[in-house]
Design an enzyme around this catalytic site. Sequence first.
Site, PDB file in Angstrom:
ATOM      1  N   HIS A  67       0.826  -1.206   0.000  1.00 35.70           N
ATOM      2  CA  HIS A  67       0.000   0.000   0.000  1.00 35.70           C
ATOM      3  C   HIS A  67       0.861   1.257   0.000  1.00 35.70           C
ATOM      4  O   HIS A  67       0.381   2.336  -0.348  1.00 35.70           O
ATOM      5  CB  HIS A  67      -1.000   0.002   1.166  1.00 35.70           C
ATOM      6  CG  HIS A  67      -0.407  -0.048   2.534  1.00 35.70           C
ATOM      7  ND1 HIS A  67      -0.137  -1.223   3.198  1.00 35.70           N
ATOM      8  CD2 HIS A  67      -0.056   0.935   3.398  1.00 35.70           C
ATOM      9  CE1 HIS A  67       0.345  -0.965   4.401  1.00 35.70           C
ATOM     10  NE2 HIS A  67       0.411   0.341   4.545  1.00 35.70           N
ATOM     11  N   ASP A  70       0.306  -7.788   0.231  1.00 37.18           N
ATOM     12  CA  ASP A  70       0.547  -6.365   0.480  1.00 37.18           C
ATOM     13  C   ASP A  70       2.055  -6.152   0.503  1.00 37.18           C
ATOM     14  O   ASP A  70       2.678  -6.109   1.550  1.00 37.18           O
ATOM     15  CB  ASP A  70      -0.093  -5.969   1.822  1.00 37.18           C
ATOM     16  CG  ASP A  70       0.014  -4.468   2.112  1.00 37.18           C
ATOM     17  OD1 ASP A  70       0.531  -3.738   1.249  1.00 37.18           O
ATOM     18  OD2 ASP A  70      -0.421  -4.059   3.203  1.00 37.18           O
ATOM     19  N   GLY A 126       2.430   4.356  11.040  1.00 39.42           N
ATOM     20  CA  GLY A 126       3.828   4.697  10.871  1.00 39.42           C
ATOM     21  C   GLY A 126       4.720   3.472  10.862  1.00 39.42           C
ATOM     22  O   GLY A 126       5.874   3.525  10.462  1.00 39.42           O
ATOM     23  N   SER A 144       3.973   0.655   9.102  1.00 36.80           N
ATOM     24  CA  SER A 144       3.745  -0.123   7.881  1.00 36.80           C
ATOM     25  C   SER A 144       5.035  -0.381   7.119  1.00 36.80           C
ATOM     26  O   SER A 144       5.878   0.489   6.987  1.00 36.80           O
ATOM     27  CB  SER A 144       2.772   0.599   6.949  1.00 36.80           C
ATOM     28  OG  SER A 144       1.470   0.550   7.434  1.00 36.80           O
ATOM     29  N   SER A 190       1.665  -4.960   7.563  1.00 38.67           N
ATOM     30  CA  SER A 190       0.575  -4.554   6.678  1.00 38.67           C
ATOM     31  C   SER A 190      -0.403  -3.653   7.413  1.00 38.67           C
ATOM     32  O   SER A 190      -0.555  -2.483   7.100  1.00 38.67           O
ATOM     33  CB  SER A 190      -0.155  -5.798   6.138  1.00 38.67           C
ATOM     34  OG  SER A 190      -1.319  -5.430   5.418  1.00 38.67           O
TER      35      SER A 190
END
Length: 434
Positions: free
Chosen positions: A216, A246, A325, A327, A343
């Site tokens: 993402h 992801d 923050g 991810s 994710s």
Amino acid sequence: MSHKRIPKRRAAMAAGGVVALGAAAVLLPNANASQDGGTSDGAAAPPRTLKAADASDLASQLEGLLGDAFAGSYYDAGEQQLVVNVIPGDNNQVVVQAKKAGAAVREVDNSMSELRTGAQTLRSEATIPGTSWAIDPRTNKILVTADRTVTGAEWDRLESTVDSLGSGMATIKKSAGTFRTFASGGDAIFGGGARCSLGFNVTAGDGSPAFLTAGHCGVAEDQWSDAQGGQPIATVDQAVFPGEGDFALVTYDDPATEAPSEVNLGDQTVPISQAADAAVGQQVFRMGSTTGLADGQVLGLNATVNYPEGTVTGLIQTDVCAEPGDSGGSLFTQDGLAIGLTSGGSGDCTAGGETFFQPVTTALEAVGATLGDDAAGGEEAGGGDAVGGGSEAGAGGQDAGAGTGAGDAGAGTGAGDAGAGDGGAAGSGLTQTR
């Protein structure tokens, strides 16, 4: 001109100080577990004492050996044993085979085929934003989780679908938080208005240096910098989100960039030797630029997560905390194995919650990249009890056959989420992009 990027900061994040101290308490070297063999006469020996990674390998072998009788497995961290679920039926030989291989055997009611069919029913009948499900080999059921947004008619629909699976097939758990991608805050890599974390440095299929991060983040921005407002140093090559994962592969613009295979903990680095599959019951560590270092256990494999932006499948479910923050940040083991990329999930590092991770092995295969020893041609990159691991206390175990997962990992809010920045200072070698 070639150059080497060096970490811009080595201090631990203040925001994650308390979490980091708690996780660091178990990051102490420990001796490798012993391997117990069988008896001299070929009879089944007591279950072997195994490290989590070795238990995962054994589980994969037994899944092929036992066929339809195999009903999942998990790692018992306290006993340091692989527990294998079997459906013996009229053939008691499968139990004997599993015991001879060194596993602790448990007879259960639900077959893996039945559990997977149940998960497929959930996907077709109850794909509702704010829900997730994964096969839990420890209970021999499907664990269904609903966040606080699932109410009213949607809750009734979910509950009705679970009931339709039959008694003893699934359980529902309510989460106090909201499922979302953790893309905001932190200071690791920057793309336009987005900020994310670097997961692990890798070598792309053409031999160029690159890194993995959350998908993402990759669909939100094409170019990434190691400083807010700085010049781009890397460009997205491939990104998947939502859908079957992801993850994103981002290649360094300078082919001479040195990208070490390690995770930066702030006051030390952890060498990463190779990628490995997760196991239910296995203890894992997560590094992120918002909350720093945190640890917990693997709860399920092949999880399906229905984010507001879409469904993501094939994820790892854990009880490791994370916040916006984090991810893209690294999920790894005490002995230097790359396990996952952050994710999303629910909760925070004060109240706790669920966090889902993209398996590194799946991402590497999809993008054609290599990591650690594989990328270095067999030469070292870490290994050993690099992070140390204390007791494995809540270590999430390994579930080799588990998981249904269909996840709907719909990422964050698309670019917005990713743009929100993802912390992730962890990154093997990502230290270079900070």
